[in-house]
Design an enzyme around this catalytic site. Sequence first.
Site, short mmCIF file in Angstrom:
data_model
loop_
_atom_site.label_atom_id
_atom_site.label_comp_id
_atom_site.label_asym_id
_atom_site.label_seq_id
_atom_site.Cartn_x
_atom_site.Cartn_y
_atom_site.Cartn_z
N CYS A 1 -6.77 -3.02 7.03
CA CYS A 1 -7.56 -2.19 6.60
C CYS A 1 -8.95 -3.44 6.13
O CYS A 1 -10.20 -2.91 6.09
CB CYS A 1 -7.04 -0.91 6.28
N CYS B 1 0.95 -1.64 -0.09
CA CYS B 1 0.12 0.63 0.07
C CYS B 1 0.66 0.90 0.11
O CYS B 1 0.44 2.52 -0.93
CB CYS B 1 -0.75 -0.44 1.18
#
Length: 376
Positions: A203, A100
């Site tokens: 997440c 990410c």
Amino acid sequence: MARVLVALSGGVDSAVAAALLVEAGHDVTGVHLRLADVPAAAVGHGCCGLDDAQDARRTAGVLGIPFYVWDLGDVFRREVEDAFVAGSAAGTTPNPCITCNERVKYAEVLARARTLGFDALATGHHARLRRDGRPVTTPGPGAVLVRAADRAKDQSYVLHVATPTQLAATLLPVGELTKAEVRARAAALGLRVATKPDSYELCFVPDGDTSGWLDDRLGSAPGPVVDLEGREVGRHDGVWRTTVGQRRGLGLAGHERRFVVDVDAARRTVVVGPRDALACGWVEVAAPTWAVAAPPRPGDRVRVQLRAHGAAHPAVVVPGGPGVAGPRLALDAPAHGVALGQAAVLYDAADTVCLGGGPVTAAERPAGLPLAVAGA
């Protein structure tokens, strides 16, 4: 004064990062990144839920800074979630947070920020930047990534993918503070997130059931669990449900302590053995990303960290194997539980400056593994 875009996750660290930038006189704008689709029932367990966006918006309101939400869900699914699924199916151990940072926060968000006229991207990561030995407070060339003041919260490991050019456009304001100091600053500012718990789950898997999340996408692929002699001692429901070094949750009979020592996705085989079989004397990184202008060379002494919160192992850099465009890291003492795909991050010999790193693409196999599984 610089124009700074700060990524507000909705947590306390990014909130205080924004506050410190405002106090320093920068022209600050907040942005919340909508990355993963989080079910309403899971709100509060990740960083992408509606509550997180609202907390980020409230923080911006208290600080009096502009605030935006960027929907990067498509990019995140393609670059992070899909890559995680593919790596897990292949029997490796990818780190989605590193992916990410590399492919979303730097490749996408920083690029957008620069296009919009911002001088820097700031985050709430616990890591520090130094220029000529002094803390970096304004963007510019010469920034070096250094471990956080609070070593227990250090996140330089997941930022090792930043290049020198990207670090020149990065600010990490909370890296100079301990976590307790961050919370105290937030409380003094009246920020609602001052006592908000840290998020530890992925997440996009806020309930923590990573295996179940992967099952939904990969289906059923059972196979044998074998010992070092190749004898079947159990069954598994998918190689992505195991990782090298794992001991619990294998469903094996008997009282012998056995660990996952290798995963052969092509044969749907998981190999188990004693802890000694996990010993690894070297690792190899085929295509590292360097966070410094002068990467380490063969013969240099370094420290190698193989897990986000693991110890850094003393090692020496040696040339990689034939055709490998990257270093081999000969460890002073064997490391246990090294899996392909996990990040090997290099630090200087003092274990302070992050030099860069990349996913482990080869490692010394424990003696005695079946030839086919060992990949020899």
